[in-house]
Design a protein around this motif. Sequence first.
Motif, short mmCIF file in Angstrom:
data_model
loop_
_atom_site.label_atom_id
_atom_site.label_comp_id
_atom_site.label_asym_id
_atom_site.label_seq_id
_atom_site.Cartn_x
_atom_site.Cartn_y
_atom_site.Cartn_z
N GLU A 23 0.81 -1.22 0.00
CA GLU A 23 0.00 0.00 0.00
C GLU A 23 0.84 1.27 0.00
OE1 GLU A 23 -3.24 0.10 -0.23
OE2 GLU A 23 -3.64 -2.05 -0.06
N ASP A 125 -3.84 4.36 12.13
CA ASP A 125 -4.79 4.48 11.02
C ASP A 125 -4.22 3.89 9.74
OD1 ASP A 125 -6.71 5.75 12.57
OD2 ASP A 125 -6.31 7.76 11.78
N TRP A 127 -1.55 1.37 9.47
CA TRP A 127 -1.26 -0.06 9.42
C TRP A 127 -2.46 -0.93 9.74
CZ3 TRP A 127 -1.66 -3.83 13.14
CH2 TRP A 127 -1.73 -3.43 14.47
N MET A 128 -3.43 -0.41 10.49
CA MET A 128 -4.55 -1.26 10.87
C MET A 128 -5.51 -1.51 9.72
SD MET A 128 -5.26 -0.30 14.82
CE MET A 128 -6.42 -1.64 14.93
N ALA A 129 -5.32 -0.83 8.61
CA ALA A 129 -6.07 -1.16 7.40
C ALA A 129 -5.46 -2.36 6.69
CB ALA A 129 -6.09 0.05 6.46
N MET A 130 -4.28 -2.82 7.14
CA MET A 130 -3.58 -3.91 6.48
C MET A 130 -3.59 -5.22 7.27
SD MET A 130 -0.09 -1.90 5.51
CE MET A 130 -0.11 -0.22 4.94
N HIS A 200 -11.43 1.89 15.29
CA HIS A 200 -11.25 0.82 14.31
C HIS A 200 -12.18 -0.37 14.56
CE1 HIS A 200 -7.76 2.73 12.47
NE2 HIS A 200 -7.40 3.08 13.69
#
Length: 265
Positions: A23, A125, A127-130, A200
């Motif tokens: 990303e 915000d 890394w927690m999408a990964m 999250h």
Amino acid sequence: MDVHVRSGPAEPFLSARDLFSTEYDLDRPVTVRVEADPDERTRVSHDDDSHRLTISRKAATSAMARELALHEFAHMHHYECGHPSHTQSTEEAIYLALAGRSVERRKLIHCYQIANHMKDVYADDVWMAMAPGDKLVGFLEASLAAAVADRPAEMRGWGSVAVPPQHPRQTGSATRLTPAADPDITAVNAAFALALCERHDLVAEDHRLYDLAHAAAQDAADVDLSEFKRHFESLAPDPDESEFRKALVDVTRAYASDESGRAAD
């Protein structure tokens, strides 16, 4: 992404690199140095040509190693991109918030930890999408439980200092929740943990984290848990410099003020 690991296990950091690079990218090479010191979990420094991540061997070999690496790579990303949370001077914001006041030394130190929490919100915000946040929830729960259990009967010997102090600027965080058990900052740390989980959607309303946060709040009469949770949870996803500076000034004033809302003197 160019990542070099010195004196420790490479796999968690290379795995994090592979995931992060799907990303994002980092223009500067990263050197990871694993140290024996168990008390320093992570520390990030930057220069014009590179990033350096120093991490304890205990953290580098823990179940959270990959997530810690992702988190620190996110800090590096924000630093390279000039995100306001990583370019705003903490000293400047504290001066704006508290100039002319006399503040307890312990609270002044805590203001820097709170500023790091705000940087952490923006790093998380990214890394927690990964990756799943289950390990982070467990870490936050264990850290908060230790802090609540380790609260002192009273605080002695802190004294007061005039604002502003000359503290070194930092990017990233050496610790996220510190079981050094000052009840006031433990309550703020609890608010940070809840805000992160709610931001999250990581926990249900009956999660044990809420009970621990309630216990922390009971020991800190001058800290409004809900107010600090709102400060962290409501951080704008893409603030400009003025917006982030105001958020940092507001949370600093809120923490360094007494229960009547006036800054301590």
